[in-house]
Write an enzyme that holds these catalytic residues in place. Structure first.
Site, PDB file in Angstrom:
ATOM      1  CB  SER A  65      -0.674  -0.221   0.974  1.00  0.00           C
ATOM      2  OG  SER A  65      -1.562  -0.700   1.201  1.00  0.00           O
ATOM      3  CE  LYS A  68      -4.674   2.185  -0.178  1.00  0.00           C
ATOM      4  NZ  LYS A  68      -4.016   0.844  -0.601  1.00  0.00           N
ATOM      5  CB  SER A 125      -4.194   2.021   3.312  1.00  0.00           C
ATOM      6  OG  SER A 125      -3.295   1.283   3.378  1.00  0.00           O
TER       7      SER A 125
END
Length: 391
Positions: A65, A68, A125
């Site tokens: 993640s 991102k 997230s």
């Protein structure tokens, strides 16, 4: 005989000193090599981009993640250029709703404003929020990912390729490095410091408005360093079975902003220990000198121009990061400017530089630019000027 003994004594002292220096250096290198448990890590100072510590920083790894971070860069790019606004409403698609992993449980057709979506991405997230934003900005996730890869190239991220916008994929073609994560983290926090207002939030809430009515949903920051490390203001965590545990953490103390990137840590506690260890190392070693360059500069004479002088300005503030643990004294500033330049002169032309020296050694320099245009004088100009002088 006495002189020989004296020389032998001097040589012995020199040999012992060299041996001691080598041993100290070896101990420092060994200490650095065991600073973090994770196989890859980078510590970077944000304002200068200087790398203070690196361990296996160029090995390609799955980022999970922390992907991102690039998604957020493109969102803030759009906010900056005016194609997106915080109050704009974003509609979640069925595809966005179908995302697994960490999510905020958006439903198909549900609308949230951009600011709420940013919070969902950086705090909780949310994979679903990331995809919804990608579709809103680019029409499809794939087109958005193409833009992510183009942006990465522009930042010099030579060992990065994205295949989705949230890091959920286990594809071998979705990869980056600790060095590249530091680069994109720096781009986000330096170009768009407002992100830190969101990434430093520990807990928040959002309201789901769907066909079933309204309900409150809690957002809790996945970056535990927010609460456990003094000065931590974000940025992003990530974990999958392939990527293991990753974090890009930003902390600020005494005017210094550090970015600590950890990749492939064996467990979630190790990534935060490693992040804190690098930040502690950085703050213990670093001191930053900043000259905002606010004082007025002398103009430069212009030869054969419609103006006699061109005014000057600094290209940027000067920053120098010292990493040997010692404080930086006040450097001497030396302006290097020509006595005269020839027209034409364009605004932004480099006219000279400001050098910063300590004990005669140049720490760095900043360009001095022309702050105005000066056109070249032609025959008609001189004719008009002569007439004005006569009459």
């Amino acid at each position: 005989m006495g002189r020989k003994r004296a020389w032998l004594g001097v040589l012995l002292c020199l040999a012992l000193t060299v041996q001691l220096c080598i041993r100290v250096r070896a101990q420092e290198e060994e200490a650095q090599s065991v600073l973090i448990e994770a196989p890859s890590g980078v510590l970077m100072e944000a304002s200068t981009g200087q790398v203070i510590y690196a361990k296996d920083a160029e090995t390609r790894r799955s980022p999970a993640s922390i992907t991102k971070i690039m998604t957020l860069i493109l969102i803030f790019d759009a906010l900056e250029n005016g194609t997106l606004h915080m109050e704009d409403m974003v509609t979640a698609s069925a595809y966005a709703q179908s995302m697994g992993g960490s999510q905020v449980f958006l439903e198909e057709g549900e609308q949230q404003n951009v600011e709420t979506m940013i919070k969902c991405i950086v705090i909780a997230s949310g994979n679903d929020a990331s995809v919804a934003m990608a579709e809103h900005l680019a029409g499809s996730e794939q087109e958005f990912v193409n833009r992510m890869n183009e942006r990465a190239k522009g930042l010099g991220m030579e060992n990065t390729h994205f295949e989705d916008c949230c890091g959920l994929t286990d594809s071998a073609n979705h990869y980056t490095t600790a060095q590249d994560v530091a680069l994109m983290s720096r781009e986000l926090v330096v170009s768009y410091p407002k992100i830190l207002e969101y990434s430093s939030i520990w807990m928040d809430t959002m309201i789901h408005n769907t066909r079933r009515g309204s309900s409150e949903f809690g957002l809790t920051n996945t970056n535990k360093l927010i609460r456990s490390y003094d000065g931590c203001v974000g940025l992003k965590t990530g974990s999958t079975s392939l990527a293991k545990y990753c974090v890009s953490a930003v902390a600020q103390r005494n005017g210094i902003s550090l970015i600590a990137v950890v990749m492939a840590a064996p467990d979630y506690k190790a990534r935060f220990r490693d992040g804190a260890a690098m930040l502690n190392y950085g703050f213990s070693k670093c001191s930053l000198y900043v000259d905002e360059n606010q004082e007025k500069l002398p103009p430069v004479a212009v030869e054969k121009g419609k103006k006699e002088e061109a005014s000057c300005e600094y290209e940027a503030p000067f920053r120098y990061l010292n990493v040997d643990g010692a404080a930086i004294g006040e450097p001497e500033k030396k302006l290097v400017l020509p006595d005269k330049i020839k027209a034409p002169v364009k605004k932004g032309d480099v006219l000279g530089k400001a050098q910063y020296l300590v004990d005669g050694k140049v720490l760095g320099e900043v360009n001095i630019l022309s702050s105005e245009d000066v056109e070249k004088a032609d025959f008609l100009y001189y004719l008009k000027w002569s007439a004005q002088q006569i009459f």
